[in-house]
Scaffold this motif. Sequence first.
Motif, PDB file in Angstrom:
ATOM      1  N   VAL A 187      60.280  47.339  49.877  1.00 19.60           N
ATOM      2  CA  VAL A 187      61.947  47.408  50.234  1.00 19.60           C
ATOM      3  C   VAL A 187      62.400  46.761  49.202  1.00 19.60           C
ATOM      4  CG1 VAL A 187      63.403  46.789  51.961  1.00 19.60           C
ATOM      5  CG2 VAL A 187      61.001  47.436  52.527  1.00 19.60           C
ATOM      6  N   THR A 188      61.970  45.493  48.811  1.00 20.29           N
ATOM      7  CA  THR A 188      62.912  44.756  47.916  1.00 20.29           C
ATOM      8  C   THR A 188      62.041  43.916  47.265  1.00 20.29           C
ATOM      9  OG1 THR A 188      64.807  43.610  47.695  1.00 20.29           O
ATOM     10  CG2 THR A 188      63.950  43.248  49.800  1.00 20.29           C
ATOM     11  N   ALA A 189      62.548  43.357  46.036  1.00 16.91           N
ATOM     12  CA  ALA A 189      61.984  42.194  45.331  1.00 16.91           C
ATOM     13  C   ALA A 189      62.778  41.402  44.558  1.00 16.91           C
ATOM     14  CB  ALA A 189      60.502  42.711  44.593  1.00 16.91           C
ATOM     15  N   ILE A 190      62.509  40.238  44.317  1.00 20.20           N
ATOM     16  CA  ILE A 190      63.381  39.233  43.228  1.00 20.20           C
ATOM     17  C   ILE A 190      62.563  38.542  42.521  1.00 20.20           C
ATOM     18  CG2 ILE A 190      63.249  37.443  45.316  1.00 20.20           C
ATOM     19  CD1 ILE A 190      66.373  36.771  44.930  1.00 20.20           C
ATOM     20  N   SER A 191      63.298  38.377  41.069  1.00 19.00           N
ATOM     21  CA  SER A 191      62.430  37.822  40.312  1.00 19.00           C
ATOM     22  C   SER A 191      62.196  36.317  40.298  1.00 19.00           C
ATOM     23  CB  SER A 191      62.728  38.025  38.826  1.00 19.00           C
ATOM     24  OG  SER A 191      64.030  37.626  38.960  1.00 19.00           O
ATOM     25  N   TRP A 192      61.460  35.518  39.765  1.00 22.51           N
ATOM     26  CA  TRP A 192      61.327  33.892  39.986  1.00 22.51           C
ATOM     27  C   TRP A 192      62.446  33.235  40.174  1.00 22.51           C
ATOM     28  CZ3 TRP A 192      62.252  30.352  36.339  1.00 22.51           C
ATOM     29  CH2 TRP A 192      62.667  30.846  35.177  1.00 22.51           C
ATOM     30  N   GLY A 193      63.408  33.506  39.361  1.00 26.68           N
ATOM     31  CA  GLY A 193      64.488  32.662  39.178  1.00 26.68           C
ATOM     32  C   GLY A 193      65.681  33.374  39.753  1.00 26.68           C
ATOM     33  N   GLY A 194      65.606  34.637  40.425  1.00 32.16           N
ATOM     34  CA  GLY A 194      66.669  35.122  41.283  1.00 32.16           C
ATOM     35  C   GLY A 194      67.340  36.134  40.268  1.00 32.16           C
ATOM     36  N   ALA A 195      67.162  36.343  39.083  1.00 33.03           N
ATOM     37  CA  ALA A 195      68.083  36.824  38.259  1.00 33.03           C
ATOM     38  C   ALA A 195      67.868  38.490  38.343  1.00 33.03           C
ATOM     39  CB  ALA A 195      67.691  36.625  36.523  1.00 33.03           C
ATOM     40  N   ASN A 196      66.911  38.905  38.890  1.00 34.46           N
ATOM     41  CA  ASN A 196      66.825  40.199  38.748  1.00 34.46           C
ATOM     42  C   ASN A 196      66.258  40.665  40.289  1.00 34.46           C
ATOM     43  OD1 ASN A 196      67.428  41.140  36.079  1.00 34.46           O
ATOM     44  ND2 ASN A 196      65.517  40.188  35.464  1.00 34.46           N
ATOM     45  N   THR A 197      66.791  41.804  40.823  1.00 27.08           N
ATOM     46  CA  THR A 197      66.221  42.385  42.028  1.00 27.08           C
ATOM     47  C   THR A 197      66.048  43.686  42.043  1.00 27.08           C
ATOM     48  OG1 THR A 197      68.511  42.649  42.705  1.00 27.08           O
ATOM     49  CG2 THR A 197      67.518  40.572  43.288  1.00 27.08           C
ATOM     50  N   TYR A 198      65.334  44.366  42.827  1.00 29.55           N
ATOM     51  CA  TYR A 198      64.798  45.487  43.299  1.00 29.55           C
ATOM     52  C   TYR A 198      65.223  45.923  44.844  1.00 29.55           C
ATOM     53  CZ  TYR A 198      62.161  49.854  44.244  1.00 29.55           C
ATOM     54  OH  TYR A 198      61.712  51.030  44.633  1.00 29.55           O
ATOM     55  N   TYR A 199      65.727  47.183  44.792  1.00 26.02           N
ATOM     56  CA  TYR A 199      65.862  47.609  46.165  1.00 26.02           C
ATOM     57  C   TYR A 199      65.553  49.211  46.393  1.00 26.02           C
ATOM     58  CZ  TYR A 199      68.953  43.646  47.071  1.00 26.02           C
ATOM     59  OH  TYR A 199      69.252  42.521  47.220  1.00 26.02           O
ATOM     60  N   VAL A 200      64.681  49.557  47.305  1.00 22.86           N
ATOM     61  CA  VAL A 200      64.542  50.882  47.563  1.00 22.86           C
ATOM     62  C   VAL A 200      65.686  51.509  47.838  1.00 22.86           C
ATOM     63  CG1 VAL A 200      64.068  50.640  49.957  1.00 22.86           C
ATOM     64  CG2 VAL A 200      62.858  52.472  48.493  1.00 22.86           C
ATOM     65  N   ASP A 201      65.770  52.818  47.478  1.00 25.12           N
ATOM     66  CA  ASP A 201      67.300  53.679  47.720  1.00 25.12           C
ATOM     67  C   ASP A 201      67.742  53.575  48.998  1.00 25.12           C
ATOM     68  OD1 ASP A 201      66.772  56.289  45.047  1.00 25.12           O
ATOM     69  OD2 ASP A 201      67.313  54.226  44.882  1.00 25.12           O
TER      70      ASP A 201
END
Length: 125
Positions: A48-62
Amino acid sequence: QVQLVESGGGLVQAGGSLRLSCAASGRTFSSYTMAWFRQAPGKERELVTAISWGGANTYYVDSVKGRFTISRDNAKNTVYLQMKSLKPEDTAVYYCAAKNTRVTFINPRWEYDYWGQGTQVTVSS
């Protein structure tokens, strides 16, 4: 070893909101990319979603873009999933997952190292 415990699931009407939390054990939480997966009955598990270790990058499914927000508090060893404008098709068991990596990008195809037990989210129409 990392243990993940999700909370915050429940029953909500369509259009409503929920916030999931995932508390992690261990001293190296900030070294992990964190993610939320979900699995609906009869369907494959999906990221569904992910966040990098420091929070700088995220991913979301459409299907959740603009409705869901992932965040993390490394001081509290916790990752959150704020869900708004929920739809019946969001109904699933939601799982928190952790991947031991310090890279800042997120690959949606990654395998994750640790998993929580899951929390049920049910959205009624």
